[in-house]
Design a protein around this motif. Sequence first.
Motif, PDB file in Angstrom:
ATOM      1  N   ALA A   1       0.812  -1.218   0.000  1.00  0.00           N
ATOM      2  CA  ALA A   1       0.000   0.000   0.000  1.00  0.00           C
ATOM      3  C   ALA A   1       0.846   1.269   0.000  1.00  0.00           C
ATOM      4  CB  ALA A   1      -0.930   0.002   1.217  1.00  0.00           C
ATOM      5  N   ASN A   2       2.097   1.181   0.452  1.00  0.00           N
ATOM      6  CA  ASN A   2       2.942   2.373   0.537  1.00  0.00           C
ATOM      7  C   ASN A   2       3.482   2.826  -0.824  1.00  0.00           C
ATOM      8  OD1 ASN A   2       2.760   2.543   3.384  1.00  0.00           O
ATOM      9  ND2 ASN A   2       4.314   0.946   3.587  1.00  0.00           N
ATOM     10  N   ILE A   3       3.561   1.917  -1.795  1.00  0.00           N
ATOM     11  CA  ILE A   3       4.168   2.278  -3.082  1.00  0.00           C
ATOM     12  C   ILE A   3       3.252   2.019  -4.272  1.00  0.00           C
ATOM     13  CG2 ILE A   3       6.508   1.876  -2.241  1.00  0.00           C
ATOM     14  CD1 ILE A   3       6.468  -0.820  -3.715  1.00  0.00           C
ATOM     15  N   THR A   4       2.058   1.512  -4.040  1.00  0.00           N
ATOM     16  CA  THR A   4       1.206   1.127  -5.174  1.00  0.00           C
ATOM     17  C   THR A   4       0.843   2.320  -6.050  1.00  0.00           C
ATOM     18  OG1 THR A   4      -0.835  -0.007  -5.806  1.00  0.00           O
ATOM     19  CG2 THR A   4      -0.910   1.326  -3.801  1.00  0.00           C
ATOM     20  N   ILE A   5       0.588   3.488  -5.467  1.00  0.00           N
ATOM     21  CA  ILE A   5       0.261   4.675  -6.265  1.00  0.00           C
ATOM     22  C   ILE A   5       1.478   5.118  -7.076  1.00  0.00           C
ATOM     23  CG2 ILE A   5      -0.234   7.150  -6.095  1.00  0.00           C
ATOM     24  CD1 ILE A   5      -2.235   6.526  -3.931  1.00  0.00           C
ATOM     25  N   ILE A   6       2.661   5.057  -6.483  1.00  0.00           N
ATOM     26  CA  ILE A   6       3.884   5.438  -7.197  1.00  0.00           C
ATOM     27  C   ILE A   6       4.090   4.527  -8.408  1.00  0.00           C
ATOM     28  CG2 ILE A   6       6.389   5.668  -7.019  1.00  0.00           C
ATOM     29  CD1 ILE A   6       6.032   6.260  -4.063  1.00  0.00           C
ATOM     30  N   LEU A   7       3.863   3.216  -8.235  1.00  0.00           N
ATOM     31  CA  LEU A   7       4.041   2.265  -9.332  1.00  0.00           C
ATOM     32  C   LEU A   7       3.035   2.524 -10.453  1.00  0.00           C
ATOM     33  CD1 LEU A   7       4.658  -1.005  -7.281  1.00  0.00           C
ATOM     34  CD2 LEU A   7       6.354   0.483  -8.360  1.00  0.00           C
ATOM     35  N   ILE A   8       1.802   2.857 -10.089  1.00  0.00           N
ATOM     36  CA  ILE A   8       0.785   3.158 -11.099  1.00  0.00           C
ATOM     37  C   ILE A   8       1.149   4.436 -11.847  1.00  0.00           C
ATOM     38  CG2 ILE A   8      -1.628   3.802 -11.440  1.00  0.00           C
ATOM     39  CD1 ILE A   8      -2.340   1.921  -9.129  1.00  0.00           C
ATOM     40  N   VAL A   9       1.672   5.434 -11.135  1.00  0.00           N
ATOM     41  CA  VAL A   9       2.083   6.686 -11.778  1.00  0.00           C
ATOM     42  C   VAL A   9       3.239   6.438 -12.746  1.00  0.00           C
ATOM     43  CG1 VAL A   9       3.204   8.908 -11.343  1.00  0.00           C
ATOM     44  CG2 VAL A   9       1.239   8.217  -9.976  1.00  0.00           C
ATOM     45  N   ILE A  10       4.178   5.575 -12.379  1.00  0.00           N
ATOM     46  CA  ILE A  10       5.275   5.222 -13.291  1.00  0.00           C
ATOM     47  C   ILE A  10       4.714   4.612 -14.570  1.00  0.00           C
ATOM     48  CG2 ILE A  10       7.246   3.674 -13.616  1.00  0.00           C
ATOM     49  CD1 ILE A  10       7.889   4.072 -10.640  1.00  0.00           C
ATOM     50  N   THR A  11       3.718   3.741 -14.432  1.00  0.00           N
ATOM     51  CA  THR A  11       3.085   3.120 -15.597  1.00  0.00           C
ATOM     52  C   THR A  11       2.428   4.159 -16.490  1.00  0.00           C
ATOM     53  OG1 THR A  11       2.658   1.090 -14.340  1.00  0.00           O
ATOM     54  CG2 THR A  11       1.353   1.452 -16.326  1.00  0.00           C
ATOM     55  N   SER A  12       1.637   5.049 -15.905  1.00  0.00           N
ATOM     56  CA  SER A  12       0.943   6.067 -16.704  1.00  0.00           C
ATOM     57  C   SER A  12       1.934   7.043 -17.342  1.00  0.00           C
ATOM     58  CB  SER A  12      -0.067   6.822 -15.832  1.00  0.00           C
ATOM     59  OG  SER A  12       0.573   7.483 -14.766  1.00  0.00           O
TER      60      SER A  12
END
Length: 306
Positions: free
Chosen positions: A166-177
């Motif tokens: 949960a601490n990095i999931t948003i960062i990983l999604i932003v990298i994808t986008s």
Amino acid sequence: MRIKTENKRSKTNKIIATARRDLPAWLLIVPFLLCALITIWLPTAKGIIWSFFDMNGYTVGEFAGLKNYIQVFTNTDFIQTVLNTFKYVFWSILIGFWLPAFIAILLNEIRRGSGYFKFAIYFPAMVPAVAVSLLWYYIYFPDATGLLNMILLKLGMESMAWLQNANITIILIVITSTWCAMGSTMLIYYSALQNINRDLYEAALLDGAGFIKRIWHVTLPQISGMLLINFVGQVITVFQIFEQPLAMTGGGPNNASMSLGLLSYKYAFQDYKVGNSLATNMIMLVMLIIFTVFYFSLEKKTDNTL
């Protein structure tokens, strides 16, 4: 009287001449205006009105006032979802805003092979967002079959649960986008760089400016307007992020990657609460309007003080 009559006639003739001159342009833009009216403005207007009604599926029921909005605001996940959405915007600006401009500046300095690099960087933008999300989902896959975990295991390290953290999931999604969208933005910056007067760079060179100083004193001021437009556009786009969290995490783990766009989708197509979905969209719209007005007013004040 004659003078007044002649002035009126001259004004009328000017208006007629202007109308005749602009008629071809209006004929060209009318189809676009009709499409925008049918596909954007009318649905938006209906969404605003229907958000104040009870919705039986997609059938308009009785007037409900602020009932749908109250249900959205009192949802226990709403505050977390709003915070998540701002996290998406924050990390997108931090990771993805400067990267296309930086790549465009580097490509502008390359004399050979720039065509290949432009195509290679732009290629992900041609792939649908959902397909890109699924591709990166398997890159982040939590077991030994995920690409990142395969690399970690080859290096003698333990595998990680990437999207399940949960601490990095948003960062990983932003990298994808960012990987998916930066190609088109990079080309916009690259085109803007081509229009910069080369005499400015030559003058900077004569003054002894190096690569970094040329970028800071020549390049960035010349494309500052484009940077501002893309900044506002990126905030508006990321604020509505939907496909990536839907395909990669479904909003999990424990709503850690839930966005307002995904929440609206779940209201409409999973919970069948169309009124709540419309209310969520209107809340997003108001937030974006407030942000845009505030940002442009702040930018105007900053320009006036310089």
